[in-house]
Design a protein around this motif. Structure first.
Motif, PDB file in Angstrom:
ATOM      1  N   ALA A   1      31.580  50.439  35.762  1.00 27.06           N
ATOM      2  CA  ALA A   1      32.138  49.242  35.545  1.00 27.06           C
ATOM      3  C   ALA A   1      31.914  48.069  36.585  1.00 27.06           C
ATOM      4  O   ALA A   1      31.081  48.251  37.503  1.00 27.06           O
ATOM      5  N   TYR A   2      32.090  47.011  36.078  1.00 32.86           N
ATOM      6  CA  TYR A   2      31.877  45.767  36.979  1.00 32.86           C
ATOM      7  C   TYR A   2      33.299  45.249  37.333  1.00 32.86           C
ATOM      8  O   TYR A   2      34.235  45.252  36.221  1.00 32.86           O
ATOM      9  N   TYR A   3      33.618  44.628  38.457  1.00 33.63           N
ATOM     10  CA  TYR A   3      34.765  44.328  38.599  1.00 33.63           C
ATOM     11  C   TYR A   3      34.704  42.888  39.310  1.00 33.63           C
ATOM     12  O   TYR A   3      33.723  42.253  39.900  1.00 33.63           O
ATOM     13  N   ILE A   4      35.442  41.918  38.493  1.00 31.67           N
ATOM     14  CA  ILE A   4      35.459  40.399  38.637  1.00 31.67           C
ATOM     15  C   ILE A   4      36.737  40.069  39.454  1.00 31.67           C
ATOM     16  O   ILE A   4      37.618  40.208  39.050  1.00 31.67           O
ATOM     17  N   GLN A   5      36.303  39.427  40.672  1.00 36.71           N
ATOM     18  CA  GLN A   5      37.512  38.802  41.213  1.00 36.71           C
ATOM     19  C   GLN A   5      37.494  37.331  40.874  1.00 36.71           C
ATOM     20  O   GLN A   5      36.343  36.663  41.029  1.00 36.71           O
ATOM     21  N   TYR A   6      38.590  36.580  40.674  1.00 31.81           N
ATOM     22  CA  TYR A   6      38.739  35.329  40.274  1.00 31.81           C
ATOM     23  C   TYR A   6      39.945  34.722  40.932  1.00 31.81           C
ATOM     24  O   TYR A   6      40.870  35.411  41.104  1.00 31.81           O
ATOM     25  N   THR A   7      40.135  33.617  41.082  1.00 27.02           N
ATOM     26  CA  THR A   7      41.085  32.691  41.577  1.00 27.02           C
ATOM     27  C   THR A   7      41.915  31.623  40.586  1.00 27.02           C
ATOM     28  O   THR A   7      40.886  30.900  40.230  1.00 27.02           O
ATOM     29  N   GLN A   8      42.999  31.964  40.331  1.00 24.84           N
ATOM     30  CA  GLN A   8      43.590  30.999  39.307  1.00 24.84           C
ATOM     31  C   GLN A   8      44.864  30.670  39.547  1.00 24.84           C
ATOM     32  O   GLN A   8      45.861  31.529  40.145  1.00 24.84           O
ATOM     33  N   GLU A   9      45.241  29.237  39.958  1.00 25.65           N
ATOM     34  CA  GLU A   9      46.482  28.512  40.299  1.00 25.65           C
ATOM     35  C   GLU A   9      46.698  29.416  41.646  1.00 25.65           C
ATOM     36  O   GLU A   9      47.858  29.580  41.758  1.00 25.65           O
ATOM     37  N   GLY A  10      45.904  29.551  42.689  1.00 23.69           N
ATOM     38  CA  GLY A  10      46.032  30.020  43.832  1.00 23.69           C
ATOM     39  C   GLY A  10      46.210  31.488  43.877  1.00 23.69           C
ATOM     40  O   GLY A  10      46.442  32.109  45.268  1.00 23.69           O
ATOM     41  N   ARG A  11      46.325  32.297  42.776  1.00 24.87           N
ATOM     42  CA  ARG A  11      46.296  33.819  43.131  1.00 24.87           C
ATOM     43  C   ARG A  11      44.989  34.451  42.904  1.00 24.87           C
ATOM     44  O   ARG A  11      44.230  33.906  42.040  1.00 24.87           O
ATOM     45  N   GLN A  12      44.705  35.414  43.747  1.00 25.43           N
ATOM     46  CA  GLN A  12      43.574  36.131  43.549  1.00 25.43           C
ATOM     47  C   GLN A  12      43.830  37.290  42.591  1.00 25.43           C
ATOM     48  O   GLN A  12      44.629  38.197  43.093  1.00 25.43           O
ATOM     49  N   LEU A  13      42.976  37.450  41.514  1.00 24.37           N
ATOM     50  CA  LEU A  13      43.196  38.491  40.754  1.00 24.37           C
ATOM     51  C   LEU A  13      41.894  39.286  40.309  1.00 24.37           C
ATOM     52  O   LEU A  13      40.998  38.755  40.949  1.00 24.37           O
ATOM     53  N   GLU A  14      41.724  40.478  39.601  1.00 26.77           N
ATOM     54  CA  GLU A  14      40.676  41.064  39.419  1.00 26.77           C
ATOM     55  C   GLU A  14      40.512  41.681  38.010  1.00 26.77           C
ATOM     56  O   GLU A  14      41.663  42.018  37.452  1.00 26.77           O
TER      57      GLU A  14
END
Length: 90
Positions: A55-68
């Motif tokens: 797998a590839y794991y993508i981290q992103y930040t949306q509206e101040g929340r860090q998600l994956e």
């Protein structure tokens, strides 16, 4: 376009663009999906955090929340494989 689909499309184009650094179309398409992520989905940050054999794991930040999000490696790399197997693009 749903966020998960936009990130997956961005990931596929990132893989292609990284592998084919002289491919202007790949770079333009990558920038297109980056615009969708920042403008339509309001992502402040998105990055391939890590990969493993599956797998590839993508981290992103949306509206101040860090998600994956996690994407299947074979599916993510399929576009590059398809391009490389087509003599028209090589």
């Amino acid at each position: 376009m749903k966020l998960e689909d936009a990130i997956f499309n961005w990931l596929q184009m990132k893989i292609v663009s990284d592998a084919r650094t002289d491919d202007g179309a790949a770079t333009e398409t990558l920038q297109f999906f980056e615009t969708i992520l920042t403008e339509d989905h309001k992502l402040d940050h998105y990055v391939v955090d890590r990969t493993d054999d599956h797998a590839y794991y993508i981290q992103y930040t949306q509206e101040g929340r860090q998600l994956e999000l996690k994407y299947d490696r074979e599916l993510a790399e399929k576009l590059l494989s398809d391009i490389n197997s087509n003599p028209k693009y090589n």
